[in-house]
Design an enzyme around this catalytic site. Structure first.
Site, PDB file in Angstrom:
ATOM      1  N   ARG A  96       4.798  25.255  32.961  1.00  0.00           N
ATOM      2  CA  ARG A  96       5.442  25.262  34.291  1.00  0.00           C
ATOM      3  C   ARG A  96       4.967  26.434  35.140  1.00  0.00           C
ATOM      4  O   ARG A  96       4.989  26.382  36.364  1.00  0.00           O
ATOM      5  CB  ARG A  96       6.964  25.359  34.156  1.00  0.00           C
ATOM      6  N   ASP A 102       6.853   9.179  39.023  1.00  0.00           N
ATOM      7  CA  ASP A 102       6.077   8.400  38.051  1.00  0.00           C
ATOM      8  C   ASP A 102       6.554   6.955  38.187  1.00  0.00           C
ATOM      9  O   ASP A 102       6.136   6.253  39.103  1.00  0.00           O
ATOM     10  CB  ASP A 102       6.340   9.024  36.671  1.00  0.00           C
TER      11      ASP A 102
END
Ligand code: IMP
Ligand code: MG
Length: 175
Positions: free
Chosen positions: A165, A103
């Site tokens: 997840r 990110d």
């Protein structure tokens, strides 16, 4: 698809991910197959991507795991990070770091710095996802699965407050 209070929709299907993994594995094989690399997987997020990718690397390699914990420190600068599980013995080794997403790149930049303290012969980076608009560009990313927009994603290892997840596909927040 709903996780806690938020709705998500599929952004990248698992079959697209698997196709991309074969491409990345080919590139990595060309670059590293003769170099006896040690692969460092960044937990928790990278567990699924790393597992699929490493299964497609058919050459001798070692695999190790680290966890980067961030917590708000006492300093006004905010985030202090700590790496758990980084092993000794990286001196003169070819190192490949695998993460789920880059990110801002701050986490990876910090990890690269820590790894370099052990004097490896080379460090390269593989990531499933990268957000080019958020990335600070302070290091080179050798293997990128998918560049994506600067939006929140979950699934395939990535979580929203610990959930998501286990999802096979990658999902994006529905606006
Ligand atoms: P960075 O330090 O800003 O590059 O962020 C690194 C970590 O933040 C990643 O390894 C993820 O664990 C988490 N992260 C960043 N973006 C997302 C996202 O869209 N969904 C889930 N986790 C994310
Ligand atoms: Mg992560």
């Amino acid at each position: 698809m709903k996780l806690l209070d938020k709705e998500f929709k599929v952004l990248i299907s698992n079959s697209k991910i698997q196709e991309k993994i074969l491409e990345l594995a080919n590139q990595i094989t060309k670059d590293l197959s003769s170099k006896d690399p040690i692969i460092i997987v960044v937990l928790n997020g990278a567990f699924m991507f790393a597992s699929d990718l490493i299964k497609e690397l058919h050459f001798p390699c070692q695999v190790s795991f680290v966890k980067v914990s961030s917590y708000t420190g006492t300093k006004s600068t905010g985030k202090i990070q700590n790496i758990i599980g980084l092993q000794e013995g990286l001196k003169d080794r070819e190192v490949l770091i695998i993460d789920d997403i880059i990110d801002s790149g701050l986490t990876m930049a910090f990890l690269i710095d820590e790894v370099k303290k052990s004097s490896p012969s080379n460090v390269s980076v593989a990531t499933c996802l990268l957000k080019p608009d958020a990335f600070s560009n302070q290091f080179f990313v050798n293997y990128i699965g998918f560049p994506i927009a600067n939006d929140f994603v979950v699934g395939y290892g990535l979580d929203y407050n610990g959930y998501g997840r286990n999802l096979k596909d990658i999902y994006i927040l529905k606006s």
